[in-house]
Write a protein that holds these residues in place. Structure first.
Motif, PDB file in Angstrom:
ATOM      1  N   VAL A 172       0.818  -1.204   0.000  1.00  0.00           N
ATOM      2  CA  VAL A 172       0.000   0.000   0.000  1.00  0.00           C
ATOM      3  C   VAL A 172       0.863   1.270   0.000  1.00  0.00           C
ATOM      4  O   VAL A 172       0.493   2.286  -0.574  1.00  0.00           O
ATOM      5  N   LEU A 176       0.295   4.491  -2.375  1.00  0.00           N
ATOM      6  CA  LEU A 176       0.059   5.808  -1.792  1.00  0.00           C
ATOM      7  C   LEU A 176       1.083   6.818  -2.274  1.00  0.00           C
ATOM      8  O   LEU A 176       0.741   7.951  -2.593  1.00  0.00           O
ATOM      9  N   ASP A 179       0.117   7.978  -5.558  1.00  0.00           N
ATOM     10  CA  ASP A 179      -0.986   8.934  -5.459  1.00  0.00           C
ATOM     11  C   ASP A 179      -0.441  10.334  -5.181  1.00  0.00           C
ATOM     12  O   ASP A 179      -0.866  11.311  -5.769  1.00  0.00           O
ATOM     13  N   LEU A 183      -0.548  14.072  -7.388  1.00  0.00           N
ATOM     14  CA  LEU A 183      -1.096  15.333  -6.907  1.00  0.00           C
ATOM     15  C   LEU A 183      -0.121  16.484  -7.125  1.00  0.00           C
ATOM     16  O   LEU A 183      -0.529  17.605  -7.340  1.00  0.00           O
TER      17      LEU A 183
ATOM     18  N   LYS B  25      -9.050  11.005  -1.379  1.00  0.00           N
ATOM     19  CA  LYS B  25      -8.224  11.465  -2.478  1.00  0.00           C
ATOM     20  C   LYS B  25      -8.644  12.874  -2.932  1.00  0.00           C
ATOM     21  O   LYS B  25      -7.815  13.738  -3.164  1.00  0.00           O
ATOM     22  N   ILE B  31      -4.506   9.384   4.839  1.00  0.00           N
ATOM     23  CA  ILE B  31      -5.229   8.147   5.186  1.00  0.00           C
ATOM     24  C   ILE B  31      -4.818   7.638   6.568  1.00  0.00           C
ATOM     25  O   ILE B  31      -5.576   6.960   7.247  1.00  0.00           O
ATOM     26  N   TYR B  32      -3.601   7.994   7.012  1.00  0.00           N
ATOM     27  CA  TYR B  32      -3.141   7.552   8.330  1.00  0.00           C
ATOM     28  C   TYR B  32      -3.644   8.464   9.450  1.00  0.00           C
ATOM     29  O   TYR B  32      -3.420   8.208  10.622  1.00  0.00           O
ATOM     30  N   LEU B  99      -6.906   0.519   3.674  1.00  0.00           N
ATOM     31  CA  LEU B  99      -5.621   0.213   3.034  1.00  0.00           C
ATOM     32  C   LEU B  99      -5.690  -1.122   2.300  1.00  0.00           C
ATOM     33  O   LEU B  99      -5.212  -1.250   1.174  1.00  0.00           O
TER      34      LEU B  99
END
Lengths: 184, 243
Positions: A172, A176, A179, A183, B25, B31-32, B99
Protein backbone atom coordinates in the motif's frame (compact mmCIF):
# COMPACT_ATOMS: atom_id res chain seq x y z
CA UNK A 1 10.58 -39.85 -36.11
CA UNK A 2 11.41 -36.88 -38.25
CA UNK A 3 11.18 -33.39 -36.95
CA UNK A 4 8.84 -32.33 -39.72
CA UNK A 5 6.42 -35.11 -38.93
CA UNK A 6 6.59 -34.24 -35.26
CA UNK A 7 5.80 -30.61 -36.01
CA UNK A 8 2.74 -31.68 -37.98
CA UNK A 9 1.52 -33.89 -35.17
CA UNK A 10 1.84 -31.05 -32.68
CA UNK A 11 0.06 -28.73 -35.09
CA UNK A 12 -2.83 -31.20 -35.33
CA UNK A 13 -3.00 -31.47 -31.56
CA UNK A 14 -3.02 -27.68 -31.19
CA UNK A 15 -5.93 -27.38 -33.61
CA UNK A 16 -8.01 -30.01 -31.86
CA UNK A 17 -7.17 -29.56 -28.20
CA UNK A 18 -10.06 -28.33 -26.06
CA UNK A 19 -7.65 -26.88 -23.46
CA UNK A 20 -4.04 -25.70 -23.46
CA UNK A 21 -1.79 -28.55 -24.63
CA UNK A 22 0.61 -29.59 -21.89
CA UNK A 23 3.80 -31.62 -22.12
CA UNK A 24 2.09 -34.45 -20.21
CA UNK A 25 -0.90 -34.52 -22.51
CA UNK A 26 1.39 -34.37 -25.53
CA UNK A 27 3.30 -37.43 -24.34
CA UNK A 28 0.05 -39.28 -23.66
CA UNK A 29 -1.11 -38.52 -27.22
CA UNK A 30 2.18 -39.76 -28.63
CA UNK A 31 1.70 -43.11 -26.94
CA UNK A 32 4.63 -45.38 -27.63
CA UNK A 33 6.12 -43.17 -30.31
CA UNK A 34 9.08 -41.57 -28.58
CA UNK A 35 9.31 -37.90 -29.61
CA UNK A 36 12.88 -36.85 -30.42
CA UNK A 37 12.29 -33.32 -29.13
CA UNK A 38 10.52 -31.94 -26.07
CA UNK A 39 7.24 -30.11 -26.73
CA UNK A 40 8.59 -26.62 -26.05
CA UNK A 41 11.25 -27.00 -28.75
CA UNK A 42 8.75 -28.21 -31.33
CA UNK A 43 6.48 -25.30 -30.37
CA UNK A 44 9.36 -22.90 -30.87
CA UNK A 45 9.97 -24.25 -34.38
CA UNK A 46 6.29 -24.01 -35.28
CA UNK A 47 6.09 -20.50 -33.87
CA UNK A 48 9.04 -19.43 -36.04
CA UNK A 49 7.35 -20.96 -39.05
CA UNK A 50 4.07 -19.15 -38.37
CA UNK A 51 5.69 -15.77 -37.94
CA UNK A 52 7.88 -16.26 -41.04
CA UNK A 53 4.81 -17.03 -43.15
CA UNK A 54 2.75 -14.28 -41.49
CA UNK A 55 -0.18 -16.38 -40.28
CA UNK A 56 -3.32 -14.90 -38.69
CA UNK A 57 -2.63 -16.83 -35.47
CA UNK A 58 0.21 -17.69 -33.16
CA UNK A 59 0.93 -20.09 -30.31
CA UNK A 60 0.34 -18.75 -26.84
CA UNK A 61 1.77 -20.18 -23.66
CA UNK A 62 -1.09 -20.18 -21.18
CA UNK A 63 -2.31 -22.12 -18.13
CA UNK A 64 0.77 -24.35 -18.20
CA UNK A 65 0.31 -25.36 -21.84
CA UNK A 66 0.06 -24.10 -25.40
CA UNK A 67 -2.85 -23.03 -27.55
CA UNK A 68 -3.44 -21.35 -30.88
CA UNK A 69 -4.90 -17.86 -30.67
CA UNK A 70 -5.86 -15.41 -33.36
CA UNK A 71 -3.95 -12.16 -33.75
CA UNK A 72 -5.49 -9.01 -32.29
CA UNK A 73 -5.96 -7.30 -35.64
CA UNK A 74 -8.62 -9.83 -36.67
CA UNK A 75 -10.78 -9.18 -33.62
CA UNK A 76 -13.32 -7.06 -35.47
CA UNK A 77 -14.05 -9.96 -37.83
CA UNK A 78 -13.71 -12.90 -35.47
CA UNK A 79 -16.02 -11.44 -32.84
CA UNK A 80 -18.90 -11.78 -35.31
CA UNK A 81 -18.77 -15.52 -34.66
CA UNK A 82 -19.76 -15.18 -31.03
CA UNK A 83 -22.67 -13.88 -29.02
CA UNK A 84 -22.08 -10.48 -27.48
CA UNK A 85 -22.33 -11.70 -23.91
CA UNK A 86 -19.48 -14.15 -24.41
CA UNK A 87 -16.89 -11.43 -24.59
CA UNK A 88 -18.41 -8.75 -22.39
CA UNK A 89 -15.87 -7.06 -20.21
CA UNK A 90 -16.04 -7.73 -16.51
CA UNK A 91 -17.54 -5.07 -14.24
CA UNK A 92 -15.42 -3.29 -11.65
CA UNK A 93 -17.22 -5.29 -8.93
CA UNK A 94 -16.41 -8.57 -10.68
CA UNK A 95 -12.78 -7.55 -11.20
CA UNK A 96 -12.36 -6.66 -7.53
CA UNK A 97 -13.92 -9.94 -6.47
CA UNK A 98 -11.70 -11.84 -8.88
CA UNK A 99 -8.60 -10.01 -7.62
CA UNK A 100 -9.38 -10.96 -4.03
CA UNK A 101 -10.01 -14.60 -4.90
CA UNK A 102 -6.89 -14.90 -7.03
CA UNK A 103 -4.50 -13.60 -4.36
CA UNK A 104 -6.12 -15.22 -1.34
CA UNK A 105 -7.59 -18.45 -2.64
CA UNK A 106 -9.27 -20.47 -1.43
CA UNK A 107 -11.64 -17.91 0.08
CA UNK A 108 -15.21 -17.78 1.31
CA UNK A 109 -17.77 -15.18 0.31
CA UNK A 110 -17.36 -13.65 3.76
CA UNK A 111 -13.63 -13.13 3.24
CA UNK A 112 -14.39 -11.29 0.00
CA UNK A 113 -17.10 -9.14 1.48
CA UNK A 114 -14.95 -8.26 4.49
CA UNK A 115 -12.38 -6.72 2.14
CA UNK A 116 -14.79 -5.09 -0.31
CA UNK A 117 -17.16 -3.88 2.41
CA UNK A 118 -20.11 -4.64 0.17
CA UNK A 119 -22.25 -7.62 -0.78
CA UNK A 120 -20.52 -9.65 -3.51
CA UNK A 121 -23.15 -12.25 -4.25
CA UNK A 122 -23.97 -11.19 -7.77
CA UNK A 123 -20.38 -10.71 -8.89
CA UNK A 124 -19.55 -14.18 -7.54
CA UNK A 125 -22.44 -15.61 -9.54
CA UNK A 126 -21.29 -13.85 -12.71
CA UNK A 127 -17.77 -15.20 -12.27
CA UNK A 128 -19.03 -18.74 -11.63
CA UNK A 129 -21.32 -18.58 -14.67
CA UNK A 130 -18.41 -17.47 -16.81
CA UNK A 131 -16.36 -20.29 -15.30
CA UNK A 132 -13.59 -17.94 -14.18
CA UNK A 133 -14.09 -19.16 -10.63
CA UNK A 134 -14.96 -22.55 -9.27
CA UNK A 135 -16.11 -23.98 -5.98
CA UNK A 136 -13.50 -26.10 -4.31
CA UNK A 137 -14.82 -27.66 -1.15
CA UNK A 138 -15.92 -26.09 2.06
CA UNK A 139 -14.34 -24.19 4.91
CA UNK A 140 -13.76 -26.11 8.15
CA UNK A 141 -15.07 -23.20 10.20
CA UNK A 142 -18.61 -22.75 11.50
CA UNK A 143 -21.24 -22.85 8.77
CA UNK A 144 -18.87 -24.74 6.46
CA UNK A 145 -18.95 -21.95 3.87
CA UNK A 146 -18.16 -22.70 0.24
CA UNK A 147 -14.58 -22.04 -0.83
CA UNK A 148 -13.85 -20.34 -4.13
CA UNK A 149 -10.78 -20.49 -6.32
CA UNK A 150 -9.73 -19.51 -9.80
CA UNK A 151 -10.07 -21.93 -12.74
CA UNK A 152 -8.05 -22.80 -15.84
CA UNK A 153 -10.44 -20.58 -17.80
CA UNK A 154 -9.37 -17.73 -15.52
CA UNK A 155 -5.74 -18.21 -16.61
CA UNK A 156 -6.82 -18.35 -20.26
CA UNK A 157 -8.99 -15.27 -19.95
CA UNK A 158 -6.13 -13.17 -18.61
CA UNK A 159 -3.42 -14.87 -20.66
CA UNK A 160 -1.54 -16.14 -17.62
CA UNK A 161 0.63 -19.23 -17.50
CA UNK A 162 -0.06 -19.98 -13.83
CA UNK A 163 -1.29 -18.21 -10.70
CA UNK A 164 2.37 -17.42 -10.02
CA UNK A 165 2.22 -14.99 -12.95
CA UNK A 166 -0.49 -12.82 -11.41
CA UNK A 167 0.28 -9.11 -11.49
CA UNK A 168 2.08 -8.39 -8.24
CA UNK A 169 -0.17 -7.27 -5.40
CA UNK A 170 1.56 -4.03 -4.51
CA UNK A 171 2.26 -2.82 -1.02
CA UNK A 172 0.00 0.00 0.00
CA UNK A 173 2.95 2.36 0.63
CA UNK A 174 3.91 2.14 -3.05
CA UNK A 175 0.38 2.89 -4.20
CA UNK A 176 0.06 5.81 -1.79
CA UNK A 177 3.36 7.36 -2.79
CA UNK A 178 2.25 7.14 -6.39
CA UNK A 179 -0.99 8.93 -5.46
CA UNK A 180 1.12 11.66 -3.89
CA UNK A 181 3.16 11.94 -7.09
CA UNK A 182 -0.02 12.45 -9.09
CA UNK A 183 -1.10 15.33 -6.91
CA UNK A 184 2.17 17.25 -7.16
CA UNK B 1 -14.12 24.95 -2.73
CA UNK B 2 -16.40 22.06 -1.85
CA UNK B 3 -17.69 20.03 -4.73
CA UNK B 4 -21.25 19.00 -4.06
CA UNK B 5 -22.06 15.33 -4.59
CA UNK B 6 -23.94 14.62 -7.72
CA UNK B 7 -26.79 12.22 -8.27
CA UNK B 8 -25.02 10.04 -10.82
CA UNK B 9 -21.81 10.01 -8.82
CA UNK B 10 -23.01 7.39 -6.41
CA UNK B 11 -23.22 4.63 -8.95
CA UNK B 12 -19.55 5.14 -9.64
CA UNK B 13 -18.70 3.67 -6.26
CA UNK B 14 -18.38 -0.01 -5.57
CA UNK B 15 -19.32 0.46 -1.94
CA UNK B 16 -18.69 2.52 1.18
CA UNK B 17 -14.94 1.85 1.21
CA UNK B 18 -14.63 2.98 -2.38
CA UNK B 19 -16.52 6.17 -1.56
CA UNK B 20 -14.30 6.86 1.45
CA UNK B 21 -11.17 6.40 -0.66
CA UNK B 22 -12.62 8.81 -3.17
CA UNK B 23 -13.30 11.44 -0.50
CA UNK B 24 -9.79 10.99 0.92
CA UNK B 25 -8.22 11.46 -2.48
CA UNK B 26 -10.47 14.34 -3.50
CA UNK B 27 -9.74 16.36 -0.37
CA UNK B 28 -6.10 15.25 -0.22
CA UNK B 29 -6.57 13.80 3.24
CA UNK B 30 -3.98 11.72 5.04
CA UNK B 31 -5.23 8.15 5.19
CA UNK B 32 -3.14 7.55 8.33
CA UNK B 33 -4.77 10.51 10.08
CA UNK B 34 -8.33 10.80 8.83
CA UNK B 35 -10.32 13.83 10.01
CA UNK B 36 -13.33 11.79 11.07
CA UNK B 37 -15.77 14.66 11.62
CA UNK B 38 -15.23 16.08 8.15
CA UNK B 39 -15.33 12.77 6.33
CA UNK B 40 -18.44 11.63 8.22
CA UNK B 41 -20.28 14.76 7.14
CA UNK B 42 -19.35 14.29 3.47
CA UNK B 43 -20.08 10.59 3.62
CA UNK B 44 -23.56 11.16 5.03
CA UNK B 45 -24.45 13.46 2.17
CA UNK B 46 -23.78 10.60 -0.18
CA UNK B 47 -25.62 8.07 1.95
CA UNK B 48 -28.74 10.22 1.92
CA UNK B 49 -28.57 10.11 -1.84
CA UNK B 50 -28.11 6.35 -1.76
CA UNK B 51 -31.27 5.97 0.29
CA UNK B 52 -33.10 8.10 -2.20
CA UNK B 53 -31.85 5.99 -5.08
CA UNK B 54 -32.70 2.74 -3.28
CA UNK B 55 -29.41 1.23 -4.41
CA UNK B 56 -29.16 -2.41 -3.50
CA UNK B 57 -25.98 -1.65 -1.60
CA UNK B 58 -27.60 1.17 0.42
CA UNK B 59 -27.47 -1.05 3.51
CA UNK B 60 -23.69 -1.29 3.30
CA UNK B 61 -23.46 2.51 3.14
CA UNK B 62 -25.72 2.95 6.16
CA UNK B 63 -23.65 0.46 8.12
CA UNK B 64 -20.49 2.39 7.34
CA UNK B 65 -22.17 5.65 8.33
CA UNK B 66 -22.93 4.12 11.72
CA UNK B 67 -19.31 2.96 12.06
CA UNK B 68 -18.04 6.44 11.23
CA UNK B 69 -20.32 8.04 13.80
CA UNK B 70 -19.18 5.57 16.41
CA UNK B 71 -15.54 6.38 15.70
CA UNK B 72 -16.33 10.08 15.82
CA UNK B 73 -17.97 9.69 19.23
CA UNK B 74 -15.03 7.73 20.59
CA UNK B 75 -12.61 10.37 19.35
CA UNK B 76 -14.48 12.91 21.47
CA UNK B 77 -14.08 10.92 24.68
CA UNK B 78 -11.23 12.09 26.86
CA UNK B 79 -8.26 9.73 26.74
CA UNK B 80 -7.36 8.38 30.11
CA UNK B 81 -3.63 8.23 30.32
CA UNK B 82 -3.28 5.03 32.21
CA UNK B 83 0.40 4.42 32.78
CA UNK B 84 2.42 3.27 29.81
CA UNK B 85 -0.41 1.37 28.22
CA UNK B 86 -0.79 2.24 24.58
CA UNK B 87 -4.28 3.39 23.70
CA UNK B 88 -5.48 2.30 20.31
CA UNK B 89 -6.65 4.97 17.94
CA UNK B 90 -10.37 4.34 17.26
CA UNK B 91 -9.64 4.86 13.57
CA UNK B 92 -7.14 2.01 13.26
CA UNK B 93 -9.56 -0.71 12.20
CA UNK B 94 -11.19 1.45 9.54
CA UNK B 95 -7.78 2.60 8.31
CA UNK B 96 -6.61 -1.00 7.89
CA UNK B 97 -9.77 -1.87 5.99
CA UNK B 98 -9.27 1.08 3.67
CA UNK B 99 -5.62 0.21 3.03
CA UNK B 100 -6.42 -3.43 2.34
CA UNK B 101 -9.29 -2.58 0.03
CA UNK B 102 -7.09 -0.08 -1.80
CA UNK B 103 -4.58 -2.82 -2.64
CA UNK B 104 -7.23 -5.05 -4.21
CA UNK B 105 -8.90 -2.17 -6.00
CA UNK B 106 -5.56 -1.45 -7.57
CA UNK B 107 -5.08 -5.11 -8.46
CA UNK B 108 -8.52 -5.06 -10.11
CA UNK B 109 -7.15 -2.31 -12.32
CA UNK B 110 -4.21 -4.54 -13.27
CA UNK B 111 -6.63 -7.33 -14.21
CA UNK B 112 -8.65 -4.89 -16.26
CA UNK B 113 -5.49 -4.04 -18.22
CA UNK B 114 -4.72 -7.71 -18.80
CA UNK B 115 -8.30 -8.20 -19.96
CA UNK B 116 -7.91 -5.40 -22.45
CA UNK B 117 -4.73 -6.99 -23.84
CA UNK B 118 -6.16 -10.52 -24.01
CA UNK B 119 -9.66 -9.76 -25.24
CA UNK B 120 -8.82 -9.37 -28.93
CA UNK B 121 -7.30 -12.87 -29.01
CA UNK B 122 -9.63 -15.74 -29.71
CA UNK B 123 -8.88 -19.37 -29.07
CA UNK B 124 -10.63 -22.66 -29.37
CA UNK B 125 -13.36 -22.77 -26.74
CA UNK B 126 -13.57 -26.02 -24.80
CA UNK B 127 -16.82 -27.77 -25.62
CA UNK B 128 -17.59 -25.53 -28.61
CA UNK B 129 -17.07 -28.50 -30.81
CA UNK B 130 -16.73 -31.71 -28.92
CA UNK B 131 -17.11 -34.89 -30.98
CA UNK B 132 -17.94 -36.78 -27.79
CA UNK B 133 -21.11 -34.79 -27.38
CA UNK B 134 -22.47 -36.46 -30.47
CA UNK B 135 -22.47 -39.65 -28.50
CA UNK B 136 -25.49 -39.53 -26.22
CA UNK B 137 -24.07 -42.05 -23.80
CA UNK B 138 -20.98 -39.96 -23.16
CA UNK B 139 -20.84 -38.92 -19.57
CA UNK B 140 -19.10 -35.99 -17.98
CA UNK B 141 -17.24 -37.46 -15.02
CA UNK B 142 -15.93 -34.16 -13.86
CA UNK B 143 -19.04 -32.28 -12.77
CA UNK B 144 -18.50 -29.45 -10.40
CA UNK B 145 -20.58 -28.92 -7.30
CA UNK B 146 -21.87 -25.70 -8.83
CA UNK B 147 -23.19 -27.63 -11.85
CA UNK B 148 -25.04 -30.00 -9.54
CA UNK B 149 -26.60 -27.04 -7.72
CA UNK B 150 -27.65 -25.44 -11.00
CA UNK B 151 -29.20 -28.68 -12.16
CA UNK B 152 -31.06 -29.07 -8.92
CA UNK B 153 -32.46 -25.55 -9.17
CA UNK B 154 -33.52 -26.33 -12.72
CA UNK B 155 -35.15 -29.65 -11.86
CA UNK B 156 -36.91 -28.19 -8.86
CA UNK B 157 -38.36 -25.41 -10.99
CA UNK B 158 -39.99 -28.02 -13.20
CA UNK B 159 -41.14 -30.13 -10.33
CA UNK B 160 -44.84 -29.84 -9.68
CA UNK B 161 -46.13 -30.82 -6.34
CA UNK B 162 -49.02 -33.24 -6.68
CA UNK B 163 -52.22 -31.65 -5.38
CA UNK B 164 -53.25 -33.29 -2.14
CA UNK B 165 -55.69 -32.16 0.48
CA UNK B 166 -54.72 -34.00 3.57
CA UNK B 167 -53.04 -32.02 6.30
CA UNK B 168 -50.35 -33.87 8.12
CA UNK B 169 -46.98 -33.14 9.55
CA UNK B 170 -44.39 -34.44 7.21
CA UNK B 171 -41.41 -35.78 8.93
CA UNK B 172 -38.43 -36.58 6.88
CA UNK B 173 -34.84 -36.48 7.96
CA UNK B 174 -31.65 -36.48 6.00
CA UNK B 175 -30.44 -39.73 7.56
CA UNK B 176 -33.74 -41.38 6.58
CA UNK B 177 -33.13 -40.32 3.00
CA UNK B 178 -29.51 -41.50 3.12
CA UNK B 179 -30.86 -44.91 4.17
CA UNK B 180 -33.51 -44.77 1.47
CA UNK B 181 -30.95 -44.03 -1.24
CA UNK B 182 -28.62 -46.70 0.10
CA UNK B 183 -31.43 -49.22 -0.18
CA UNK B 184 -32.22 -48.23 -3.75
CA UNK B 185 -28.60 -48.41 -4.80
CA UNK B 186 -28.22 -51.82 -3.23
CA UNK B 187 -30.96 -53.09 -5.49
CA UNK B 188 -29.86 -51.23 -8.60
CA UNK B 189 -26.40 -50.14 -9.70
CA UNK B 190 -27.58 -46.71 -10.78
CA UNK B 191 -30.63 -44.53 -10.65
CA UNK B 192 -31.82 -41.26 -12.08
CA UNK B 193 -32.58 -38.29 -9.91
CA UNK B 194 -35.66 -37.51 -11.99
CA UNK B 195 -37.11 -40.95 -11.28
CA UNK B 196 -36.81 -40.17 -7.57
CA UNK B 197 -38.66 -36.90 -8.04
CA UNK B 198 -41.65 -38.69 -9.49
CA UNK B 199 -42.30 -40.60 -6.32
CA UNK B 200 -42.00 -37.75 -3.86
CA UNK B 201 -45.05 -35.98 -2.59
CA UNK B 202 -43.56 -32.69 -1.55
CA UNK B 203 -40.87 -30.19 -2.28
CA UNK B 204 -39.57 -30.71 1.24
CA UNK B 205 -38.79 -34.35 0.59
CA UNK B 206 -37.09 -33.43 -2.68
CA UNK B 207 -34.89 -30.88 -0.95
CA UNK B 208 -34.02 -33.19 1.95
CA UNK B 209 -33.17 -35.96 -0.51
CA UNK B 210 -30.95 -33.60 -2.45
CA UNK B 211 -29.13 -32.71 0.78
CA UNK B 212 -28.75 -36.42 1.46
CA UNK B 213 -27.18 -36.82 -1.99
CA UNK B 214 -24.71 -34.03 -1.30
CA UNK B 215 -23.86 -35.57 2.04
CA UNK B 216 -23.28 -39.00 0.49
CA UNK B 217 -21.26 -37.42 -2.29
CA UNK B 218 -19.05 -35.81 0.30
CA UNK B 219 -18.53 -39.14 2.05
CA UNK B 220 -17.86 -40.75 -1.34
CA UNK B 221 -20.66 -43.21 -0.71
CA UNK B 222 -22.09 -42.39 -4.08
CA UNK B 223 -21.00 -40.89 -7.38
CA UNK B 224 -22.99 -38.45 -9.46
CA UNK B 225 -22.70 -38.23 -13.23
CA UNK B 226 -24.31 -36.00 -15.79
CA UNK B 227 -24.17 -35.95 -19.60
CA UNK B 228 -24.52 -32.19 -19.84
CA UNK B 229 -25.48 -29.20 -17.77
CA UNK B 230 -29.11 -29.30 -16.58
CA UNK B 231 -29.33 -32.90 -17.65
CA UNK B 232 -30.54 -35.56 -15.27
CA UNK B 233 -28.23 -36.58 -12.44
CA UNK B 234 -27.22 -40.22 -12.54
CA UNK B 235 -26.45 -41.68 -9.12
CA UNK B 236 -24.27 -44.74 -8.63
CA UNK B 237 -22.28 -46.47 -5.88
CA UNK B 238 -19.12 -44.76 -4.73
CA UNK B 239 -15.88 -46.03 -3.22
CA UNK B 240 -17.26 -45.83 0.31
CA UNK B 241 -20.68 -47.23 -0.53
CA UNK B 242 -22.43 -48.84 2.43
CA UNK B 243 -20.00 -47.47 5.02
Amino acid sequence: MEINELKQIVEALLIATPEPLTETRFKACMGRAEPVLPLDEIIEELQAEYSASDRAFFIKEVAGGYQLVTKAEYEIFVKGLFSKSGKLRLSQAALETLAIVSYRQPVTRNDIEAIRGVSSDSSLRTLLDRKLLEIRGRDDGPGRALLYRTSIEFLQYFGLNSVKDLPKLREVEDILSEDQGELV
Amino acid sequence: MMIKPHRIDLEMFEGPLDLLLFLIKRDELNIYDIPVAQITKDFLEYVNLAKELKLHSAGDFVLMAATLMKIKARMLLPIEADGDEEIEDPRTELMNMLLEYKRYKEAAGAFSNLERVERPHYYHIPGAWDPQQEDKTAILEDIKLYDIMLTFRYLLKNYEEPVTHSVAIEEVTMSEQVGFLNGLLQAKTSLKFSSLLEQFESRLIVVVTFLAILEMLRGRQIKVKQTKLFDDLLLSRGAEFGN
